[in-house]
Design a protein around this motif. Structure first.
Motif, PDB file in Angstrom:
ATOM      1  N   GLU A 154      10.586 -19.059  -8.446  1.00 29.97           N
ATOM      2  CA  GLU A 154      10.246 -17.662  -8.153  1.00 29.97           C
ATOM      3  C   GLU A 154      11.430 -16.920  -7.548  1.00 29.97           C
ATOM      4  O   GLU A 154      12.098 -17.437  -6.650  1.00 29.97           O
ATOM      5  CB  GLU A 154       9.044 -17.604  -7.206  1.00 29.97           C
ATOM      6  N   TYR A 155      11.649 -15.705  -8.052  1.00 24.41           N
ATOM      7  CA  TYR A 155      12.720 -14.874  -7.491  1.00 24.41           C
ATOM      8  C   TYR A 155      12.360 -13.409  -7.665  1.00 24.41           C
ATOM      9  O   TYR A 155      11.401 -13.069  -8.362  1.00 24.41           O
ATOM     10  CB  TYR A 155      14.068 -15.207  -8.141  1.00 24.41           C
ATOM     11  N   ARG A 156      13.143 -12.556  -7.001  1.00 24.51           N
ATOM     12  CA  ARG A 156      12.955 -11.113  -7.156  1.00 24.51           C
ATOM     13  C   ARG A 156      14.045 -10.542  -8.061  1.00 24.51           C
ATOM     14  O   ARG A 156      15.225 -10.832  -7.867  1.00 24.51           O
ATOM     15  CB  ARG A 156      13.021 -10.420  -5.798  1.00 24.51           C
ATOM     16  N   THR A 157      13.595  -9.753  -9.028  1.00 19.67           N
ATOM     17  CA  THR A 157      14.527  -9.025  -9.888  1.00 19.67           C
ATOM     18  C   THR A 157      14.339  -7.533  -9.613  1.00 19.67           C
ATOM     19  O   THR A 157      13.521  -7.142  -8.766  1.00 19.67           O
ATOM     20  CB  THR A 157      14.282  -9.375 -11.375  1.00 19.67           C
ATOM     21  N   ASP A 158      15.097  -6.720 -10.311  1.00 17.87           N
ATOM     22  CA  ASP A 158      14.941  -5.269 -10.205  1.00 17.87           C
ATOM     23  C   ASP A 158      13.503  -4.893 -10.593  1.00 17.87           C
ATOM     24  O   ASP A 158      13.094  -5.138 -11.738  1.00 17.87           O
ATOM     25  CB  ASP A 158      15.952  -4.628 -11.167  1.00 17.87           C
ATOM     26  N   PRO A 159      12.724  -4.302  -9.700  1.00 18.41           N
ATOM     27  CA  PRO A 159      11.331  -3.973 -10.045  1.00 18.41           C
ATOM     28  C   PRO A 159      11.220  -3.092 -11.283  1.00 18.41           C
ATOM     29  O   PRO A 159      10.229  -3.176 -12.013  1.00 18.41           O
ATOM     30  CB  PRO A 159      10.819  -3.240  -8.800  1.00 18.41           C
ATOM     31  N   SER A 160      12.229  -2.290 -11.556  1.00 17.91           N
ATOM     32  CA  SER A 160      12.123  -1.428 -12.739  1.00 17.91           C
ATOM     33  C   SER A 160      12.246  -2.257 -14.030  1.00 17.91           C
ATOM     34  O   SER A 160      11.729  -1.856 -15.072  1.00 17.91           O
ATOM     35  CB  SER A 160      13.188  -0.326 -12.707  1.00 17.91           C
ATOM     36  N   ALA A 161      12.908  -3.393 -13.945  1.00 19.13           N
ATOM     37  CA  ALA A 161      12.995  -4.272 -15.120  1.00 19.13           C
ATOM     38  C   ALA A 161      11.643  -4.908 -15.404  1.00 19.13           C
ATOM     39  O   ALA A 161      11.309  -5.206 -16.557  1.00 19.13           O
ATOM     40  CB  ALA A 161      14.064  -5.342 -14.906  1.00 19.13           C
ATOM     41  N   VAL A 162      10.864  -5.140 -14.358  1.00 23.45           N
ATOM     42  CA  VAL A 162       9.494  -5.620 -14.553  1.00 23.45           C
ATOM     43  C   VAL A 162       8.605  -4.487 -15.052  1.00 23.45           C
ATOM     44  O   VAL A 162       7.834  -4.651 -16.014  1.00 23.45           O
ATOM     45  CB  VAL A 162       8.930  -6.198 -13.233  1.00 23.45           C
ATOM     46  N   GLY A 187       8.871  -6.750  -7.884  1.00 26.51           N
ATOM     47  CA  GLY A 187       9.962  -7.351  -8.651  1.00 26.51           C
ATOM     48  C   GLY A 187       9.891  -8.866  -8.683  1.00 26.51           C
ATOM     49  O   GLY A 187      10.787  -9.511  -9.235  1.00 26.51           O
ATOM     50  N   ALA A 188       8.837  -9.445  -8.133  1.00 23.39           N
ATOM     51  CA  ALA A 188       8.731 -10.915  -8.107  1.00 23.39           C
ATOM     52  C   ALA A 188       8.385 -11.458  -9.487  1.00 23.39           C
ATOM     53  O   ALA A 188       7.439 -10.991 -10.119  1.00 23.39           O
ATOM     54  CB  ALA A 188       7.681 -11.347  -7.089  1.00 23.39           C
ATOM     55  N   VAL A 189       9.158 -12.407  -9.948  1.00 18.34           N
ATOM     56  CA  VAL A 189       8.857 -13.091 -11.208  1.00 18.34           C
ATOM     57  C   VAL A 189       8.945 -14.593 -10.984  1.00 18.34           C
ATOM     58  O   VAL A 189       9.547 -15.061 -10.016  1.00 18.34           O
ATOM     59  CB  VAL A 189       9.823 -12.680 -12.349  1.00 18.34           C
ATOM     60  N   ALA A 190       8.325 -15.337 -11.883  1.00 18.79           N
ATOM     61  CA  ALA A 190       8.437 -16.793 -11.874  1.00 18.79           C
ATOM     62  C   ALA A 190       8.906 -17.238 -13.247  1.00 18.79           C
ATOM     63  O   ALA A 190       8.354 -16.787 -14.260  1.00 18.79           O
ATOM     64  CB  ALA A 190       7.088 -17.427 -11.545  1.00 18.79           C
ATOM     65  N   VAL A 191       9.943 -18.067 -13.276  1.00 22.68           N
ATOM     66  CA  VAL A 191      10.340 -18.731 -14.521  1.00 22.68           C
ATOM     67  C   VAL A 191       9.810 -20.151 -14.412  1.00 22.68           C
ATOM     68  O   VAL A 191      10.085 -20.851 -13.433  1.00 22.68           O
ATOM     69  CB  VAL A 191      11.863 -18.707 -14.723  1.00 22.68           C
ATOM     70  N   VAL A 209       8.065 -16.790 -18.530  1.00 28.89           N
ATOM     71  CA  VAL A 209       8.330 -15.894 -17.418  1.00 28.89           C
ATOM     72  C   VAL A 209       7.051 -15.133 -17.110  1.00 28.89           C
ATOM     73  O   VAL A 209       6.434 -14.548 -18.007  1.00 28.89           O
ATOM     74  CB  VAL A 209       9.445 -14.891 -17.772  1.00 28.89           C
ATOM     75  N   VAL A 210       6.690 -15.153 -15.842  1.00 30.42           N
ATOM     76  CA  VAL A 210       5.449 -14.522 -15.398  1.00 30.42           C
ATOM     77  C   VAL A 210       5.774 -13.506 -14.313  1.00 30.42           C
ATOM     78  O   VAL A 210       6.713 -13.696 -13.536  1.00 30.42           O
ATOM     79  CB  VAL A 210       4.471 -15.603 -14.876  1.00 30.42           C
ATOM     80  N   THR A 211       5.024 -12.431 -14.277  1.00 32.80           N
ATOM     81  CA  THR A 211       5.081 -11.521 -13.137  1.00 32.80           C
ATOM     82  C   THR A 211       3.639 -11.218 -12.730  1.00 32.80           C
ATOM     83  O   THR A 211       2.694 -11.746 -13.309  1.00 32.80           O
ATOM     84  CB  THR A 211       5.852 -10.232 -13.475  1.00 32.80           C
ATOM     85  N   ARG A 212       3.474 -10.409 -11.706  1.00 30.40           N
ATOM     86  CA  ARG A 212       2.128  -9.937 -11.359  1.00 30.40           C
ATOM     87  C   ARG A 212       2.012  -8.476 -11.756  1.00 30.40           C
ATOM     88  O   ARG A 212       3.012  -7.753 -11.843  1.00 30.40           O
ATOM     89  CB  ARG A 212       1.879 -10.100  -9.864  1.00 30.40           C
ATOM     90  N   CYS A 213       0.784  -8.035 -11.964  1.00 29.87           N
ATOM     91  CA  CYS A 213       0.563  -6.632 -12.281  1.00 29.87           C
ATOM     92  C   CYS A 213      -0.828  -6.252 -11.807  1.00 29.87           C
ATOM     93  O   CYS A 213      -1.582  -7.100 -11.292  1.00 29.87           O
ATOM     94  CB  CYS A 213       0.714  -6.386 -13.781  1.00 29.87           C
ATOM     95  N   LYS A 214      -1.173  -4.992 -11.984  1.00 30.99           N
ATOM     96  CA  LYS A 214      -2.454  -4.495 -11.490  1.00 30.99           C
ATOM     97  C   LYS A 214      -3.188  -3.827 -12.644  1.00 30.99           C
ATOM     98  O   LYS A 214      -2.575  -3.113 -13.448  1.00 30.99           O
ATOM     99  CB  LYS A 214      -2.208  -3.481 -10.369  1.00 30.99           C
ATOM    100  N   TYR A 215      -4.470  -4.080 -12.730  1.00 22.50           N
ATOM    101  CA  TYR A 215      -5.304  -3.452 -13.741  1.00 22.50           C
ATOM    102  C   TYR A 215      -6.619  -3.068 -13.078  1.00 22.50           C
ATOM    103  O   TYR A 215      -7.305  -3.927 -12.521  1.00 22.50           O
ATOM    104  CB  TYR A 215      -5.549  -4.409 -14.912  1.00 22.50           C
TER     105      TYR A 215
END
Lengths: 270, 270, 270, 270
Positions: free
Chosen positions: B35-43, B59-63, B91-97
């Protein structure tokens, strides 16, 4: 909230990651078509309603090997050939829908992911397999010449089991390459609902043809073929009763899209 | 006219040829989650409407690498292991629905056709890739022990290009395996119309979780990761800005189906 | 004129390109050993002079699957696992040389180039193959537990033909893993002269053993095995007449070198 | 005690299992040859004594892709094409031995086991790799025509890393296909002693040429090439300083054997 692009998944801001580039797709290659008659009831059981068996010669099938290069309209794949070259082997029969005859793919194996999923888009029931087809050569001793006596081998395996092997010998030039795979295709496209409850989110009957087909050198010949068993395949139910004829042909074709003949969908949600 | 059976194509009289057996599907294996943080806009640019970025840590993702055996309820695949074993990297991220948070798979590669298409059924945008993950050993010198200092490598390649390489070192036992891939999944399932006119025959938003999850030995650790470029991938847009943590875990889980949250379909035909 | 380095070709100024790093090589993995009796004359015909058949039980053979990680003393391969993981399947018998008994590898297939050529160095007649072996798991439903009833599959294919398939079921813990592969190995190393005149530049009889062997969990069990034909293999000549027993074992071992028992060379030139 | 037969291991009573059939071997295919000048010292360091750098143009190298069918004198491989088709990519330079100039293969990758080991017999330092080369086509849009403007891609990868990529565009017909790979080959054949003590059981300097070479259509053209790094390769030390020219050619050739120029052996034993 973003918009995403791409002909297929994964869809992204640019569309560059799509497993498939948008059509049109262009194909150039060689096809070996081996036509024979099997038990018509073995064909009939593979034709779901509303398809019907062909009026004439309902047990005729063609087992076909194709050795392709393909590309999108960018033509970029052609200079990164790991993205352009693949082989496939497939079984085709003819069938009837609303009084008109079509060709129909029963089984098909291919050796690249993009070609597999492109087939799914088109309605081909593609699996991965290991496909091999002898290539003609113009110099040296390690290959047939495109002339009478030229001898080819063709094989298919999946999951470490050989499923088909065939040998073909050119007897003469030919103007055609058989009749079984010569009609517009009619395919089912099925997408099971994620509920896995036996329903499909969408079930479509589609038809499609290529365009700008260009045929090159074409030869007819004799062949032998053997179909082998596997616990996850049913190709061996299509054993030959009578051989019809074999054909080797160079072909180029493009594909842009097809036409949905019927579509049934699960209810809209949300 | 015949009836055909089979969870997926090719559908036949018996159903035995289906590329996928019917669910449930059972999985046992090991997962490495980095798990790491990338640019949130890239997510954000990878989350199509109606999905929104996660409220916290967008911006948290998991590879993730997973080294699986899987099977159907027949369990036959387990004694023909070429049909049971595969690796995947994703590659996974979180999101909201609709106000609720989910995990979301952005990119994924797998090394077997059935696992690829099973993913398509579930909404994973799977491609084929070459995936490798070091295995722990209990004797000899050729592998890490499951204890602090145990060192693992993990790599991904597709179309002859290395896309990711990572190294992970166990620092301590752990009760969890990160937070990014810990929620129910929300996926899109898209099926472009065969007309290739930019419309989809069906577009679904689905959610899914496994059941009977069973976790085994779990360890946390430090890692390094490098993402490389490719003309047909966009993984390199998710470069790490800050590492969060890594986890190795044994896991077993079963999957039977998901729930369609939204479905939009093209008009019924025929 | 330069000096070149490297344990094997290609030899370069640095040695970094060598297909094999210098020994020692370390191995950790799992082995499935299936012992049975075949026609002793089928074994005898595979033992060239000066080897003789074993005094006792001369038709006993073991078919063995090994699922390895291996590395050099740099241990770098372990964090780039595409260079560390491989599977092999092989057939061993016992034989006698100068009154002493040895184990002898008759046929062997492996799935990586370095492992293949490393075998050639050691005297194993390795070919490439597709090798699969079920792995035990500790959680979930998709694999056997290491306990009575645990059920494994093991298969081998080469050139798109399945050559062996076997199933093994654990019955009990075991202190040993059979007797056929338990002795120092005796191998031939042959290098045909480039003149291709039927002579060998060198022909050696060598013996070798690993060192620092470490055994882990070991189980005995029942098995069934089927050997299939191929135009380029002769495994099917070793059909089982009577099953002896099967064993699954974790093993770690290192290898540094062997001893040349006999060497015959073509005349020195130049 | 038995006699065993077979050109290579495994040697058996019949010889049918040999990884290689006995020569002659016949080859038909297409070669793409890209010639350029690199730092002459990077070439020199790869030429062990008694080889010397070429008198003229000592930094000239050729990177070559070959797309082959090959077979033995039985020609059986040609109808089981999984045993006949392979691709290889290799790097050649020129060198001098006892006042005479030769071609010399520095590095080479191939995608089949038989082709790899056949190369070892001939003195080529072959590894396995993933090799791709665009094929010319005569119909359709998915491939170059054999005429000015025809554009080809060629790539090499090993262990999931791309090592070379190149693009070539035909400018004109040609009578030759370059000068770097045009001489008899001089190769080292090394077989390290199993004692792994830094000595070789045999070290040979050999020369070899094909026979019955037959050339087909040949074209010259422009190219670009990029060489990439890997922890286990040194190709990137041969970066181009100046491009010379590129050539595409159809070729057929047979090979029966070579000549040992020098042989040094370890002492006979036993």
């Amino acid at each position: 909230m973003s918009e995403v692009k791409g002909f297929l998944f994964p869809r992204t801001a640019t569309g560059a990651s799509s497993l498939l580039p948008a059509p049109p797709w262009h194909y150039s290659g060689a096809m070996l078509t081996l036509e024979y008659r099997t038990d018509p009831s073995a064909v009939a059981e593979l034709l779901p309603a509303p398809l019907e068996v062909a009026d004439d010669d309902p047990g005729a099938v063609a087992v076909i090997w194709a050795d392709w290069q393909s590309c999108s309209d960018s033509f970029e794949e052609l200079v990164d050939p790991v993205r352009a070259q693949y082989l496939e082997a497939f079984v085709v029969t003819r069938c009837k829908y609303q009084g008109r005859h079509y060709s129909r793919c029963l089984f098909i194996w291919v050796d690249r992911d993009y070609a597999m999923v492109r087939g799914h888009h088109q309605g081909y029931p593609k699996k991965l397999g290991s496909v091999h087809l002898t290539r003609p050569v113009s110099v040296g001793k390690a290959g047939p010449r495109l002339e009478p006596g030229g001898r080819f081998g063709a094989t298919l395996a999946a999951y470490d089991r050989r499923l088909v092997e065939a040998r073909f010998t050119i007897t003469q030039p030919s103007d055609d390459a058989g009749f079984v795979n010569a009609l517009p295709m009619v395919h089912h496209r099925w997408m099971p609902a994620i509920e896995s409850d036996g329903t499909d989110s969408v079930g479509e009957l589609v038809t499609m043809s290529g365009y700008d087909a260009e045929v090159g050198r074409t030869f007819a010949g004799d062949f032998e073929i053997a179909l082998f068993d596997s616990p996850v395949e049913e190709l061996a139910r299509l054993q030959p009763r009578e051989l019809i004829g074999g054909y080797w042909r160079e072909i180029g074709v493009s594909w842009r899209g097809g036409t949905t003949l019927e579509r049934r969908t699960a209810p809209a949600i949300g």
